[in-house]
Design an enzyme around this catalytic site. Structure first.
Site, PDB file in Angstrom:
ATOM      1  N   GLU A 194      38.023  38.365  38.796  1.00  0.00           N
ATOM      2  CA  GLU A 194      37.862  39.811  38.987  1.00  0.00           C
ATOM      3  C   GLU A 194      37.677  40.415  37.603  1.00  0.00           C
ATOM      4  O   GLU A 194      38.542  40.257  36.738  1.00  0.00           O
ATOM      5  CB  GLU A 194      39.085  40.414  39.687  1.00  0.00           C
ATOM      6  N   GLU A 200      41.325  39.261  46.432  1.00  0.00           N
ATOM      7  CA  GLU A 200      42.764  39.215  46.201  1.00  0.00           C
ATOM      8  C   GLU A 200      43.457  40.182  47.173  1.00  0.00           C
ATOM      9  O   GLU A 200      42.822  40.992  47.830  1.00  0.00           O
ATOM     10  CB  GLU A 200      43.065  39.619  44.759  1.00  0.00           C
ATOM     11  N   CYS A 222      40.785  49.051  35.880  1.00  0.00           N
ATOM     12  CA  CYS A 222      39.496  48.487  36.293  1.00  0.00           C
ATOM     13  C   CYS A 222      38.860  49.403  37.332  1.00  0.00           C
ATOM     14  O   CYS A 222      37.651  49.399  37.531  1.00  0.00           O
ATOM     15  CB  CYS A 222      39.681  47.085  36.831  1.00  0.00           C
ATOM     16  N   ASN A 281      46.223  45.389  31.414  1.00  0.00           N
ATOM     17  CA  ASN A 281      46.231  46.769  31.913  1.00  0.00           C
ATOM     18  C   ASN A 281      47.088  46.984  33.163  1.00  0.00           C
ATOM     19  O   ASN A 281      47.505  48.106  33.416  1.00  0.00           O
ATOM     20  CB  ASN A 281      44.801  47.288  32.122  1.00  0.00           C
TER      21      ASN A 281
HETATM   22  P1  NAD Z   1      40.214  39.727  28.520  1.00  0.00           P
HETATM   23  O1  NAD Z   1      39.089  39.104  29.238  1.00  0.00           O
HETATM   24  O2  NAD Z   1      40.087  39.934  27.057  1.00  0.00           O
HETATM   25  O3  NAD Z   1      41.547  38.843  28.721  1.00  0.00           O
HETATM   26  C1  NAD Z   1      42.002  38.477  30.011  1.00  0.00           C
HETATM   27  C2  NAD Z   1      42.878  37.238  29.882  1.00  0.00           C
HETATM   28  O4  NAD Z   1      42.054  36.126  29.504  1.00  0.00           O
HETATM   29  C3  NAD Z   1      43.962  37.372  28.817  1.00  0.00           C
HETATM   30  O5  NAD Z   1      45.142  36.760  29.265  1.00  0.00           O
HETATM   31  C4  NAD Z   1      43.346  36.603  27.665  1.00  0.00           C
HETATM   32  O6  NAD Z   1      44.299  36.126  26.723  1.00  0.00           O
HETATM   33  C5  NAD Z   1      42.674  35.458  28.403  1.00  0.00           C
HETATM   34  N1  NAD Z   1      41.664  34.705  27.637  1.00  0.00           N
HETATM   35  C6  NAD Z   1      41.096  35.028  26.448  1.00  0.00           C
HETATM   36  N2  NAD Z   1      40.203  34.069  26.091  1.00  0.00           N
HETATM   37  C7  NAD Z   1      40.223  33.127  27.071  1.00  0.00           C
HETATM   38  C8  NAD Z   1      39.525  31.903  27.277  1.00  0.00           C
HETATM   39  N3  NAD Z   1      38.614  31.455  26.411  1.00  0.00           N
HETATM   40  N4  NAD Z   1      39.781  31.195  28.402  1.00  0.00           N
HETATM   41  C9  NAD Z   1      40.679  31.647  29.316  1.00  0.00           C
HETATM   42  N5  NAD Z   1      41.382  32.800  29.161  1.00  0.00           N
HETATM   43  C10 NAD Z   1      41.154  33.530  28.050  1.00  0.00           C
HETATM   44  O7  NAD Z   1      40.546  41.098  29.283  1.00  0.00           O
HETATM   45  P2  NAD Z   1      41.592  42.223  28.882  1.00  0.00           P
HETATM   46  O8  NAD Z   1      41.102  42.968  27.694  1.00  0.00           O
HETATM   47  O9  NAD Z   1      42.969  41.633  28.850  1.00  0.00           O
HETATM   48  O10 NAD Z   1      41.532  43.168  30.182  1.00  0.00           O
HETATM   49  C11 NAD Z   1      40.614  44.201  30.351  1.00  0.00           C
HETATM   50  C12 NAD Z   1      39.498  43.783  31.289  1.00  0.00           C
HETATM   51  O11 NAD Z   1      40.050  43.384  32.539  1.00  0.00           O
HETATM   52  C13 NAD Z   1      38.540  44.911  31.623  1.00  0.00           C
HETATM   53  O12 NAD Z   1      37.232  44.430  31.565  1.00  0.00           O
HETATM   54  C14 NAD Z   1      38.904  45.278  33.059  1.00  0.00           C
HETATM   55  O13 NAD Z   1      37.858  45.848  33.805  1.00  0.00           O
HETATM   56  C15 NAD Z   1      39.294  43.968  33.601  1.00  0.00           C
HETATM   57  N6  NAD Z   1      40.132  44.127  34.793  1.00  0.00           N
HETATM   58  C16 NAD Z   1      39.561  43.863  36.010  1.00  0.00           C
HETATM   59  C17 NAD Z   1      40.302  44.020  37.177  1.00  0.00           C
HETATM   60  C18 NAD Z   1      39.703  43.730  38.529  1.00  0.00           C
HETATM   61  O14 NAD Z   1      40.460  43.502  39.466  1.00  0.00           O
HETATM   62  N7  NAD Z   1      38.397  43.731  38.681  1.00  0.00           N
HETATM   63  C19 NAD Z   1      41.639  44.439  37.103  1.00  0.00           C
HETATM   64  C20 NAD Z   1      42.167  44.712  35.846  1.00  0.00           C
HETATM   65  C21 NAD Z   1      41.410  44.532  34.699  1.00  0.00           C
END
Ligand code: NAD
Length: 495
Positions: A252, A466, A286, A155
């Site tokens: 995060e 961060e 997020c 995102n």
């Molecule tokens: P996601 O958890 O599906 O994926 C995040 C990353 O983790 C991707 O690169 C994915 O390929 C990787 N991943 C998948 N399986 C894994 C595993 N088993 N081990 C290690 N890595 C793995 O999240 P998303 O759909 O890409 O992003 C959306 C989410 O991110 C939402 O929940 C949003 O709130 C959160 N987000 C949080 C912040 C923050 O700063 N708090 C900022 C942006 C997005």
């Protein structure tokens, strides 16, 4: 700039390389799924190990490179990103869906982060302490960790990688970076800025792929720390597996961010900021506003205002001018949003506007849903508790200030929040009582500046913050140094 890209490869040890398995996946435009933008290699454990090995080999020379020199490279990367910002923003809009101005705003933020973090190279300070013994010099110094893994979501595919890569590099670590499989193009264009700025081979490696790559990074013994941003579901696994291996972990994750509107608020301002926070970036921030907690006394007036503003929003491909809201990033994400409309129906929530897919004309080829408002949502309803990650706002009506704070704090998450009021006493009390890592007064829930710490509390965030100077805390560890300059064996009283 072309609207298509060639197959995007891994970047390992200073070279662009294909996946050992030969696998690749298509990169599709979420605004029009008929348009395949290009493809990206799909990595596996072997590719990941090769990148970790390269990072390990490069670690000694990089940690010995003077920090200001490392900072110079960030400044160069910043200048390159500034020159290339239009192209990066277009790629971001095409593969992620956010509008072009929004994408450009994200790139500008990444540029700010690079500028700020390059300066940190001149401030990797330790301190001196008085010793209990004469002629004994005591000081602390910051030391890099070694190889660190950075795992990021789709995102904010420019900004989040940059706010991890920049402090990791400036602190002297070498990196294995795994972007989301949904945004490989922006990841490549972002990486190019660092490579062209002169970051040496092996120092910054990128491996594309999904769970295989991510879990190999988390489990590999040569990876000292993991900085993860993404969902709670994956973040919990990363945190647990990292902890089991005694690694430093920073996660995060999700949010369920509220605005609180009090009865003395400027309602036009509150409505405009709520709509911006809820539907900006299609609610896929997020920091997006997903709950409006409103005092009964002004609830009708606020809902009327946010409804009117929401109905004016133009939904369509973010690459076109005059569009306010783009698509969900993928069909899966759109289906998740639509499934919450089913939940709302089954819970009998009052739909104010939206609640459907937008599929008129060519929009049927993209993953568009209407900006949606539900009113009179109970604080414990699923829509008020779970992260939808789409353009859906729940209005929660409450009788007084205390119930507003209770409702705001009733979710497991705690990233960001806002209060709308003219009462300074309430603002101060709000800062004391609200359970979020970031909070705003009379402005939207979203937004954070490069020099300010960013992160959440409760289920949203674990580990150090961060951005800002605090980002360096995660990517360094302290050494405490005692130098006895008497040359004599002394009867030490230090235990
Ligand atoms: P996601 O958890 O599906 O994926 C995040 C990353 O983790 C991707 O690169 C994915 O390929 C990787 N991943 C998948 N399986 C894994 C595993 N088993 N081990 C290690 N890595 C793995 O999240 P998303 O759909 O890409 O992003 C959306 C989410 O991110 C939402 O929940 C949003 O709130 C959160 N987000 C949080 C912040 C923050 O700063 N708090 C900022 C942006 C997005």
């Amino acid at each position: 700039m072309s609207e298509q890209h060639e197959r995007i490869l891994h970047y390992i040890d200073g070279k662009w390389v294909a996946s050992r398995s030969g696998r690749a996946i298509d990169n599709v435009n979420p605004a029009d799924a008929r348009q395949v933008l290009g493809s990206v290699v799909d990595g596996d454990a072997e590719d990941t190990k090769a990148a970790i090995d390269a990072a390990k080999r490069a670690a000694a020379a990089w940690r010995r490179t003077p920090a200001p020199k490392r900072g110079d490279m960030l400044l160069k990367a910043m200048r390159l990103m500034d020159e290339r910002k239009q192209d990066i923003a277009r790629a971001l809009t095409l593969e992620e869906g956010k509008t072009l101005p929004d994408a450009l705003g994200e790139v500008m933020k990444a540029i700010n982060v690079l500028e700020f973090t390059s300066g940190e190279s001149l401030r990797l300070n330790g301190s001196t302490m008085p010793s209990e013994m004469a002629r004994n010099f005591v000081y602390t110094l910051r030391s890099p960790l070694g190889v660190v893994a950075l795992i990021t979501p789709w995102n904010f595919p420019v900004c989040i990688p940059v706010w991890k890569i920049a402090p990791a590099l400036v602190s002297g670590n070498t990196i294995v970076f795994k972007p989301s499989p949904l945004t490989p193009w922006t990841a490549k264009l972002t990486l190019d800025c660092f490579i062209d700025a002169g970051v040496p081979p092996g120092v910054l490696n990128m491996v594309h792929g999904g769970a295989d790559v991510g879990s190999t990074m988390v489990e590999h013994p040569d990876v000292r720390a993991i900085s993860f941003t993404g969902s709670n579901q994956i973040g919990q696994q990363v945190y647990a597996e990292g902890a089991r291996r005694m690694k430093k972990v920073q996660c995060e994750m999700g949010g369920k961010n509220p605005v609180i509107v009090l009865d003395d608020a400027d309602l036009d301002l509150a409505a405009a900021c709520t709509v911006q926070g809820a539907f900006g970036s299609t609610g896929q921030r997020c920091t997006a506003t997903s709950r409006a907690i409103v005092l009964d006394a002004v609830a009708d007036q606020l809902v009327e205002r946010i409804e009117a503003l929401t109905k004016k929003l133009k939904v369509g491909p973010g690459i076109e001018g005059g569009i306010d809201m783009g698509p969900s990033v993928s069909e899966m994400q759109m289906k998740k949003v639509l499934s919450y409309h089913d939940v709302a129906k089954s819970e009998g929530l009052r739909l104010v506007t939206g609640g459907r897919r937008v599929d008129e004309g060519d929009l049927k080829h993209g993953w568009f849903t209407a900006p949606t408002i539900y009113d009179r949502v109970a604080p414990d309803a699923r829509l008020a508790q779970e992260e939808v990650f789409g353009p859906v706002l729940s209005v929660i009506r409450v009788k007084d200030w205390a119930s507003a704070i209770d409702a705001a704090n009733s979710v497991p998450y705690g990233l960001t929040s806002s209060v709308f009021t003219r009462d300074i006493g309430r603002c101060m009390e709000y800062a004391d009582e609200i359970e979020t890592g970031i909070l705003h007064v009379n402005s939207p829930t979203m937004g954070g500046e490069a020099q300010v710490p960013f992160g959440g509390v409760k289920a949203t965030g674990v580990g150090q913050r961060e951005m800002g100077a605090t980002a360096i805390e995660f990517f360094t560890e302290w050494k405490s140094v005692y130098i006895d300059y008497t040359g004599a064996k002394r009867d030490s009283k230090i235990y």
